[in-house]
Structure formats: C-alpha cells, structure tokens
Motif scaffolding. Structure first.
Motif, PDB file in Angstrom:
ATOM      1  N   PHE A   1      -8.439  -1.985   2.497  1.00  0.00           N
ATOM      2  CA  PHE A   1      -9.059  -2.911   1.550  1.00  0.00           C
ATOM      3  C   PHE A   1      -9.986  -2.209   0.569  1.00  0.00           C
ATOM      4  O   PHE A   1     -10.336  -2.775  -0.451  1.00  0.00           O
ATOM      5  N   ASP A   2     -10.413  -0.999   0.889  1.00  0.00           N
ATOM      6  CA  ASP A   2     -11.384  -0.297   0.051  1.00  0.00           C
ATOM      7  C   ASP A   2     -10.650   0.352  -1.127  1.00  0.00           C
ATOM      8  O   ASP A   2      -9.900   1.309  -0.949  1.00  0.00           O
ATOM      9  N   ALA A   3     -10.900  -0.188  -2.325  1.00  0.00           N
ATOM     10  CA  ALA A   3     -10.135   0.275  -3.483  1.00  0.00           C
ATOM     11  C   ALA A   3     -10.377   1.754  -3.771  1.00  0.00           C
ATOM     12  O   ALA A   3      -9.486   2.437  -4.289  1.00  0.00           O
ATOM     13  N   THR A   4     -11.552   2.289  -3.430  1.00  0.00           N
ATOM     14  CA  THR A   4     -11.819   3.702  -3.715  1.00  0.00           C
ATOM     15  C   THR A   4     -10.952   4.609  -2.849  1.00  0.00           C
ATOM     16  O   THR A   4     -10.776   5.778  -3.158  1.00  0.00           O
ATOM     17  N   MET A   5     -10.409   4.094  -1.759  1.00  0.00           N
ATOM     18  CA  MET A   5      -9.520   4.892  -0.911  1.00  0.00           C
ATOM     19  C   MET A   5      -8.071   4.431  -1.055  1.00  0.00           C
ATOM     20  O   MET A   5      -7.242   4.684  -0.192  1.00  0.00           O
ATOM     21  N   GLY A   6      -7.769   3.746  -2.125  1.00  0.00           N
ATOM     22  CA  GLY A   6      -6.396   3.322  -2.364  1.00  0.00           C
ATOM     23  C   GLY A   6      -6.053   1.975  -1.775  1.00  0.00           C
ATOM     24  O   GLY A   6      -4.916   1.527  -1.880  1.00  0.00           O
ATOM     25  N   GLY A   7      -7.026   1.329  -1.140  1.00  0.00           N
ATOM     26  CA  GLY A   7      -6.751   0.022  -0.558  1.00  0.00           C
ATOM     27  C   GLY A   7      -6.768  -1.075  -1.606  1.00  0.00           C
ATOM     28  O   GLY A   7      -6.990  -0.826  -2.789  1.00  0.00           O
ATOM     29  N   ASN A   8      -6.529  -2.299  -1.149  1.00  0.00           N
ATOM     30  CA  ASN A   8      -6.453  -3.415  -2.073  1.00  0.00           C
ATOM     31  C   ASN A   8      -7.230  -4.592  -1.473  1.00  0.00           C
ATOM     32  O   ASN A   8      -6.774  -5.210  -0.510  1.00  0.00           O
ATOM     33  N   PRO A   9      -8.410  -4.903  -2.028  1.00  0.00           N
ATOM     34  CA  PRO A   9      -9.224  -5.973  -1.432  1.00  0.00           C
ATOM     35  C   PRO A   9      -8.519  -7.328  -1.436  1.00  0.00           C
ATOM     36  O   PRO A   9      -8.778  -8.153  -0.564  1.00  0.00           O
ATOM     37  N   LEU A  10      -7.609  -7.537  -2.377  1.00  0.00           N
ATOM     38  CA  LEU A  10      -6.917  -8.826  -2.424  1.00  0.00           C
ATOM     39  C   LEU A  10      -5.967  -9.009  -1.245  1.00  0.00           C
ATOM     40  O   LEU A  10      -5.595 -10.124  -0.910  1.00  0.00           O
ATOM     41  N   LEU A  11      -5.584  -7.885  -0.624  1.00  0.00           N
ATOM     42  CA  LEU A  11      -4.695  -7.975   0.536  1.00  0.00           C
ATOM     43  C   LEU A  11      -5.334  -8.826   1.633  1.00  0.00           C
ATOM     44  O   LEU A  11      -4.690  -9.699   2.222  1.00  0.00           O
TER      45      LEU A  11
ATOM     46  N   LEU B   1       0.794  -1.231   0.000  1.00  0.00           N
ATOM     47  CA  LEU B   1       0.000   0.000   0.000  1.00  0.00           C
ATOM     48  C   LEU B   1       0.827   1.282   0.000  1.00  0.00           C
ATOM     49  O   LEU B   1       0.261   2.371  -0.093  1.00  0.00           O
ATOM     50  N   ARG B   2       2.153   1.208   0.104  1.00  0.00           N
ATOM     51  CA  ARG B   2       2.908   2.428   0.361  1.00  0.00           C
ATOM     52  C   ARG B   2       2.845   3.421  -0.806  1.00  0.00           C
ATOM     53  O   ARG B   2       3.040   4.614  -0.607  1.00  0.00           O
ATOM     54  N   GLY B   3       2.580   2.932  -2.035  1.00  0.00           N
ATOM     55  CA  GLY B   3       2.478   3.863  -3.152  1.00  0.00           C
ATOM     56  C   GLY B   3       1.108   4.518  -3.260  1.00  0.00           C
ATOM     57  O   GLY B   3       0.924   5.453  -4.029  1.00  0.00           O
ATOM     58  N   HIS B   4       0.138   4.030  -2.483  1.00  0.00           N
ATOM     59  CA  HIS B   4      -1.247   4.477  -2.646  1.00  0.00           C
ATOM     60  C   HIS B   4      -1.512   5.677  -1.740  1.00  0.00           C
ATOM     61  O   HIS B   4      -2.154   5.571  -0.717  1.00  0.00           O
ATOM     62  N   THR B   5      -1.019   6.849  -2.166  1.00  0.00           N
ATOM     63  CA  THR B   5      -1.053   8.003  -1.268  1.00  0.00           C
ATOM     64  C   THR B   5      -2.267   8.898  -1.493  1.00  0.00           C
ATOM     65  O   THR B   5      -2.460   9.847  -0.732  1.00  0.00           O
TER      66      THR B   5
ATOM     67  N   PHE C   1      -4.087   8.998  10.328  1.00  0.00           N
ATOM     68  CA  PHE C   1      -4.285   7.563  10.124  1.00  0.00           C
ATOM     69  C   PHE C   1      -5.166   7.281   8.911  1.00  0.00           C
ATOM     70  O   PHE C   1      -4.928   6.352   8.156  1.00  0.00           O
ATOM     71  N   GLY C   2      -6.192   8.143   8.711  1.00  0.00           N
ATOM     72  CA  GLY C   2      -7.143   7.876   7.636  1.00  0.00           C
ATOM     73  C   GLY C   2      -6.891   8.672   6.361  1.00  0.00           C
ATOM     74  O   GLY C   2      -7.751   8.745   5.491  1.00  0.00           O
ATOM     75  N   THR C   3      -5.711   9.299   6.229  1.00  0.00           N
ATOM     76  CA  THR C   3      -5.460  10.145   5.053  1.00  0.00           C
ATOM     77  C   THR C   3      -5.452   9.336   3.761  1.00  0.00           C
ATOM     78  O   THR C   3      -6.047   9.738   2.769  1.00  0.00           O
ATOM     79  N   SER C   4      -4.766   8.207   3.776  1.00  0.00           N
ATOM     80  CA  SER C   4      -4.677   7.381   2.569  1.00  0.00           C
ATOM     81  C   SER C   4      -4.362   5.952   2.982  1.00  0.00           C
ATOM     82  O   SER C   4      -4.107   5.683   4.160  1.00  0.00           O
ATOM     83  N   ALA C   5      -4.408   5.057   1.998  1.00  0.00           N
ATOM     84  CA  ALA C   5      -4.030   3.671   2.302  1.00  0.00           C
ATOM     85  C   ALA C   5      -2.583   3.629   2.792  1.00  0.00           C
ATOM     86  O   ALA C   5      -2.244   2.869   3.712  1.00  0.00           O
ATOM     87  N   PHE C   6      -1.739   4.479   2.196  1.00  0.00           N
ATOM     88  CA  PHE C   6      -0.342   4.532   2.634  1.00  0.00           C
ATOM     89  C   PHE C   6      -0.244   4.943   4.104  1.00  0.00           C
ATOM     90  O   PHE C   6       0.482   4.320   4.889  1.00  0.00           O
ATOM     91  N   SER C   7      -0.982   5.984   4.488  1.00  0.00           N
ATOM     92  CA  SER C   7      -0.874   6.449   5.876  1.00  0.00           C
ATOM     93  C   SER C   7      -1.383   5.375   6.839  1.00  0.00           C
ATOM     94  O   SER C   7      -0.782   5.137   7.887  1.00  0.00           O
TER      95      SER C   7
END
Lengths: 213, 626
Positions: free
Chosen positions: B241-251, A56-60, A136-142
């Motif tokens: 896990f939520d792809a719309t927020m940059g997460g990855n459901p496959l994780l 997830l670190r690239g998903h900012t 904590f909730g800024t992005s998947a990276f955070s």
C-alpha cells in the motif's frame, strides 16, 4: 391457505445428493454442501489475491522482474506433480466407492507424496529467488508474488497434513459413514488447490515469462 | 397443570443434560447448543453496543462546545475508530449472529445447526477477536485510523505504535468466526429444513439469514486478504500500500469496501427479516407480497456487491466509473422500496397491536426511509463531491444502521425475548425504551445533516466558534444522552423480566411461525418430533384448523452432539498467537498455533458420537411446560 400436503417430499439440497458413502448420513450431506460453500469463499479469497498481484506485478522498484526470474522447466515440473496428484485423488475416491480400503490408502499416499514433491520444488524455487536478491520485501511485486504463491503453497501444505491425518483415521476405523465425507471433502479441497494452481501457472508464470503485461 | 418456571427449569436441566451434569458456567463455556451460543452472541453484541455507545458519548461531550479540551485530539481519533469498529464488527454482527443462531434453526423445524462444534468455534473466535481489538486501550495506543483503516494513514509511517496491529489481527480472528458461522447457516438452511418446508415456504427471517450468509461467504474473504496484506506490510516488511515502495493505497480501499459495502447489507438484511416477522404477527396478517419480499432480499444482496466504489467517488477513478457505480447504488432503492411498501400493505387492513416489538418496527420504517433518501443523494456522484467527508455522511449512515439494524434488532429482541427466556418483558418499560430511543435518535442525527451541509467535516475533534455549528452539535449531544438513558431503561426491563416478568408460555404474541410451536424457553432438542410443514406460517395454519402443527415422524430418541471445550481452547490459542504476533514474539506465536493444531488434531481423532435424549424425557418436558 395452500392445499394440504400429507406426504413429506424431498425439499433439501442434500436430499438430492446421491454420491456414495460420503452422503449416506445427514452429517455427511451437511459436510459436502458446507464445504462447497466454503470453496465459494476460497474463490473470493484467491480472486482478491490475484487482483492484488495483477495490480502490483509491474511495480518492481529496480528489483528483478518476472521475466528475469521465472524458468519454465521448474514450474512445469511443479505443475506436472500437482496435476497428477489430482488424478490420484480421484482414483482414491473411486476406491472408496468400491469399498476398497487398501487401494484408497495407497492412492491417498501417492497423492500426499506428489503434494510433498510439489512443495519441495517450490522451496527450491523460493531459495533460488532469494539467492538472486528477490525477497519478500524487495518490491511491491515481490510482496504480491510471495503472498499469492505462498498462500497457495500454504494451502498445499495444509492439504498434505489433512490427508495424512485422514489416512491415520482410515487405518484405524476403515471406510465408515463418518469418515467417508471427510475423505470426500479433502479431495474436493485438493482439486480446488489444483485448479488455483492452473490459474497461478497461467497468470503468474506464463504471462510473466512471456512478458505479457 | 402449569408449574412454576423454576421447577420446570431445574427439572429440565437435571435430566436432559444427562451424560454428565456441569456447573452452568462450564456448561456455557463448552456448549455446542445453538440457543446457548446465540445467547452468548447477543451478550457480546449488547456489551460492545454499550462500549461503543460510551465512546460515542465521549465524542459528543467533546463536541458540545467549540474548542473543547475534554479529550486530546489523538484520543478523539482513537474514540471514533473504536466506536466504528466496535459498533460494526462487535455489536451489529454478534447481535445478528445471535438472533439467527437462536431463532433460525427453530423456524425451519431443525433440531440443530449443521455443524454444532464449528458454531462454538465461530462464537469463541468472535469473542477473542473483539477482546484483542479492545484491549489495545490498555497496551499503548488504540487503533486510530478509522474503522476503515485507510492506507497510507494506517501504515507504520503515519500511525506508529501497536494500535493498528491490534485492529488488523483482532478483525482477522473475528472474521474467521463470521465466515464459519455463515457457512454453518447456509448448510443448515439448505439441508435441514423440516419436511414440506420448500424454499418459498421459509419465513422471511430465515430467507434474509440465508442471503446474509451468502454475502458473508463472498464478502469476508476480500477483507481477509486485505487484512493479511496489512499485517504483512505493518509487521513483516511487505509492500502493498505504500506508494513510495511501489504499493498502491487504493488497493486497500478497494479490498476493504468490496467487503465493507456488502457488510452494510449483511447486518441490515436480517433486521429486515425481523421487521417482516414482527409486522406480520402484530398486524395479524400474512406478510403482503411474500414472493416479492424474497426476490427483493436476493436483489439487495446481489446489487450490494456492485456498489462499493461509491465510497471512492472522489479518489479520481473518472466519470465513467463514477457513473456506473452511482447508478448501481441508486438501483438498491428499488428492491428496498418494494420491501417498505410490502410492510405498509401488510399493516393496511390488519388488526395492529402496538406492542413494544411493533413500536420498534414502526419506528424503523420512517427512520430507514430517511436514511435511504440521503443515500440516493449521496449516490449522485457530483453531489457527493460536496457531501463526502462531512457530517451529512455521518447522519446518513447512522440513519440506515441505527434506523435499520438497531431498531430492527430491538424489534426482534422484544419479539423473541419470551421465546428465549420464557419470561415476558414489561410493556410499559418497552414503550418508554422505544420513545426515548426514537426521540433521542432523531435529535442526535437529524441535526448532523444540517451541520454537515453547513460545513462540519467528519472525524474532526473540534470546531471554531461563530460558524453556526454550535446549536446543531449541542442538539446532537443532548440526543445522544437521551439514547443513553433509553439503554438504561432497556437494561432495567431485562432485570424486570427476570425478576417479575410473567411466564410467557409457548405463543404469547399469537404468532405464525414454527418457533412459537415449541415450549419457551426452547428445549435443547427444539422439536421432540420434526414438524410437517404445509405452507407459509405453519403454526397459523394449524391454529386456524384448531389443532397443532402435525409431526412428520414418530416419537423417538433424539441424537444430540456432546459438549466440548475445544472451541474455547482453539480460540485461546489464536488469541495467544495473535497477541504474540503484535509484539513479534516468535515463541508464543508458535505456541499459540500449536495449541490450535493440537486441538484440531484431537478433535479429528476423537470419535465422539454424542448422546441421545429418550422419548420419555422429551414428552415429560413438553407436558410440564405446556
């Protein structure tokens, strides 16, 4: 049928552990062996957290990136504090093997202080990030960052409390076959937390600052 | 001179529990004795086996006719989710942990497990974890995203309400318990074997317990992480896990199945161990190919970790990944086949006695082998694109899990019941129980293969008429009720054993391993004198010589740990904290965590050295029970 055996022989894992007062009793041997197994599980735990972070670190999501956030000096300070505390932990165990209670308590005290110093640096770091709009909730990276580094910080905090309570007990009873294994496994735990930090330092901070993806 | 069991037991309780005598309930709530903990694990397991069974029956009623309205469709989702969750986590796991706790330490000639206090903590964590997941029925919706809780379906957006929160937190608590239990078993097996019991003289049930514990130690932490991420995402606004927020459901899918696939072997390996003990005893032969059995056990454990992606063949990981995981999955058939042939060769030329434990072992063999065949079919990735998500998969995993775990467990339970309770179960009822279960099982699950191949998807609450699916569903439903009746027969057999069952004696089956060398039920201290082990099947060696298992030490006082209520207190604290987290009540979260912290603090400062049982006492117990 197999040949008769009249003399019992050493067969158990603990029979081969000859460390010091910490393995003088079966209870002590069990504790040391069981704790190594637990650390095996902890490896799997942190491996999963690292995998999550690397995914997830690239998903900012237009939020701050690792390259913008991390500063080597403050991370370097935290690293020096924590790695030094592993050394003082070893010096404490050496003191225990010599049977020197005063020296053991002093070294454990220094270890706890260094651990607290590390935690203080981490609190400052997190507050700085929050000020830069990185929560904590800024992005998947955070989320992944705070989870991985926070889990490690939680481990450090737990270790600080654990060793402090052990110091209380040691002051009451001295180095006994019952206390020694507890001190020994606490030091194992502390080294493990240090080793995890080496990986965090490399994978999270160094690779982040250098922009390696 | 034999005395009535009641007198022996009352005698036993009166003196051995010497420090202070407690009401039996308080004694169980505070016990650190691995036998009592094992019994409570088994009770938890049987209870949730019944709960999960009732959930299954409700689903089978719903599917009896097309377009049925017996339960609402959301309720059906809750039913299959809770059925899977209960059966895997709260039936299979406690049953396995229960029998390992009861038997393994005695098999290796130990007086106790390595960490008796932690053993009680494990039990109570499992108990409150199961409770927390299941009380969700009474507090709004139950979990409804499947026992695998796939994201994004399980996230707030698609499954609102508290159901999945109960699932996430309850499993987390129970998972801690399992991890501690596994560490305990490993330390016990590696460190506390009797003199002379080398690794390659350990009974196969102990071996499978060891490998299973290793799988738990490395398999549960990924689940722990996954559940933490799930909790942070659902409750505290994280994004994983939520792809719309940059997460990855496959994780989540990866983390879950990195745990979930080894989990299958975690529950089935000890069942293999039980089958090995039962087959050897009731064929009156040494197990065939003992060393290869050990190797196969280790190999299954090892390969079990390499195959999790076969649950994800259709998510688009590509041909290379699919091929690697298809082949590694099929490889598991090799060590498993070794085991099956070793069981057959053990029976070959043996004097087989068809007692109930052996019947369940015999029923296990073809059933599990069929499950293995369909497993290889599913492991072929291209074919899996056709089967996946159909009832064929449901049929496959019930053949392995019921054929393996439940039949194995019943074999083990009928086998060790006299050892645990000191009473014999009825053989007639045992045979009726077996045949109803065997026939009911195959009637339920064999048609599911066909229903699946004819297009019935899994997890659907109904189907259309005229698609050719009616007959297979109706056969399955009838079979499920026959299995339900078999459980009633089992309950009747337990009642029979306690009211009219014969007193068992130490060795009612003419068995081979050390647990049959101590009185039934097993005394608190297991062995008055630690035995000296001179080979595989030490009791059989002694019986062939016409003597008893020799002792490795003189008779002396036996050190025992003291009872404690702290494990229960800690579990209650965790329950409060978990329950409060679901409803965002910070005060109660802190309160619950404080209870745990204070209990741990008190335990660590409290230097309770336990007590001793004197030699006169252990000699007397042995004499009156002989």
């Amino acid at each position: 049928m197999e040949a008769m055996e009249t003399q019992p022989r050493l067969v158990n894992a603990g029979d081969r552990l000859e460390l010091g007062p910490e393995t003088a009793t079966l209870e002590g041997k069990n504790k040391v062996l069981g704790f190594w197994v637990f650390l095996g599980g902890e490896c799997a735990l942190f491996a999963s957290l690292f995998a999550t972070y690397l995914t997830l670190r690239g998903h900012t999501l237009n939020g701050p990136t690792a390259h913008e956030l991390f500063h080597l000096p403050i991370i370097g300070l935290a690293t020096i504090l924590l790695l030094t505390s592993s050394l003082t932990g070893v010096l404490g165990i050496n003191a225990m093997h010599r049977g020197n209670l005063g020296s053991l308590l002093r070294w454990l005290g220094v270890t706890v202080l260094l651990g607290l110093g590390f935690l203080a640096v981490q609190v400052v770091e997190f507050i700085t990030y929050a000020g830069e709009g990185f929560g904590f909730g800024t992005s998947a990276f955070s989320s992944a960052f705070f989870t991985l580094v926070g889990f490690h910080g939680g481990h450090v905090a737990f270790g600080v409390i654990w060793i402090s309570i052990l110091m209380l007990q040691l002051r009451r009873s001295g180095i006994t076959p019952r206390k020694a294994p507890k001190v020994f496994i606490a030091s194992l735990y502390w080294h493990f937390v240090d080793v995890v930090w080496v990986f965090i330092f490399t994978v999270v901070y160094l690779m982040g600052i250098l922009g390696i993806s | 001179m034999a005395k009535p069991l009641e007198e022996v037991l009352s005698h036993h309780v009166h003196t051995v529990e010497a420090p202070h005598k407690r009401h039996w309930l308080l004694d169980y709530l505070s016990t650190v004795d691995h036998k009592k903990i094992g019994i409570m694990y088994v009770l938890i397991g049987v209870f949730y086996l019944l709960v999960g069974g009732v959930e299954a029956l409700l689903m089978r009623i719903q599917l009896f006719v097309p377009n049925n309205q017996f339960v609402s469709y959301p309720t059906f989702n809750e039913l299959f989710t809770m059925h899977g969750t209960n059966m895997i986590f709260f039936a299979a796991m406690p049953l396995i942990f229960g029998l390992v706790n009861l038997i393994m330490p005695v098999q290796i000639g130990a007086r106790d497990v390595a960490f008796p206090f932690m053993n009680a903590v494990s039990l109570w964590f499992t108990f409150v974890g199961a409770l927390l997941v299941n009380i969700s029925w009474f507090f709004g919706p139950a979990p409804s995203a499947g026992w695998f809780a796939y994201t994004p379906i399980g996230l707030d957006k698609y499954t609102p309400g508290t159901g999945m929160d109960f699932y996430v937190i309850g499993l987390q608590i129970a998972g801690f318990g399992s991890l501690m239990g596994a560490i305990n078993f490993i330390a016990t097996i590696l460190n506390m074997r009797a003199p002379g019991m080398t690794l390659l003289r350990m009974p196969l049930f102990t071996w499978t317990s060891l490998v299973t514990s290793g799988l738990i130690v490395f398999g549960f932490p990924p689940l722990t992480v996954g559940l933490f991420l799930y909790m942070f995402e659902r409750l505290f606004g994280g994004h994983f896990f939520d792809a719309t927020m940059g997460g990855n459901p496959l994780l989540w899918t990866h983390l879950f199945w990195i745990f979930g696939h080894p989990e299958v072997y975690i529950v089935v390996l000890p069942a293999f161990g039980m089958i090995s003990e039962v087959v050897a005893t009731f064929s009156r032969k040494r197990i065939f190919g003992y060393t290869s059995m050990v190797i196969a056990t280790v190999l299954i454990g090892f390969i079990g970790f390499m195959v999790w992606v076969h649950h994800m063949f259709t998510v688009g990981l590509g041909a290379m990944a699919n091929s690697i995981f298809a082949i590694s999955t099929m490889l598991i058939g090799i060590p498993t086949g070794m085991k099956v042939f070793n069981w057959l060769f053990t029976m070959w030329g043996g004097q087989i006695r068809f007692k109930p434990p052996m019947m369940f072992a015999l029923g296990f063999l073809p059933t599990f082998v069929i499950g293995g065949f369909t497993g290889v079919m599913l492991a072929a990735a291209p074919a899996d694109f056709q089967y996946h998500g159909s009832y064929f998969v449901v049929a496959h995993f019930h053949y392995t899990l019921i054929g393996g775990v439940v039949f194995g467990f019943f074999a083990g339970l009928y086998y060790w019941f006299p050892k645990i309770t000191g009473r014999m179960m009825s053989e007639v009822l045992g045979h009726i129980n077996f045949w109803l279960m065997f026939i009911g099982f195959h009637l339920t699950f064999f048609p599911m293969h066909l229903a699946g191949l004819f297009g019935m998807p899994r997890r659907v609450p109904t189907y259309n008429p005229g698609m050719g699916l009616e007959i297979w569903n109706q056969l399955s439903t009838i079979g499920a009720f026959i299995m339900g009746v078999s459980m009633i027969v089992f309950a009747a057999n337990v009642v029979y054993a306690f009211t009219k069952g014969k007193v068992a004696g130490a060795d009612p089956w003419d068995a081979r391993t050390l647990e049959w060398a101590v009185p039934s039920p097993i005394p608190e201290y297991n062995f008055a004198q630690t035995p000296l082990v001179r080979g595989l099947d030490p009791l059989w060696i002694a019986k062939e010589e016409g003597s008893t298992v020799p002792a490795a030490e003189p008779l002396g006082p036996i050190h025992m740990p003291s009872n404690s209520f702290l494990p229960l207190v800690m579990a209650v604290g965790l329950f409060i904290a978990g329950f409060a987290a679901i409803y965002h009540r910070l005060f109660f979260i802190v309160l619950g965590l404080e209870v745990i912290a204070l209990a741990m603090f008190y335990h660590s400062l409290n230097d309770d050295e336990g007590h001793h049982i004197l030699p006169e006492e252990s000699t007397r117990v042995r004499e009156v029970r002989a």
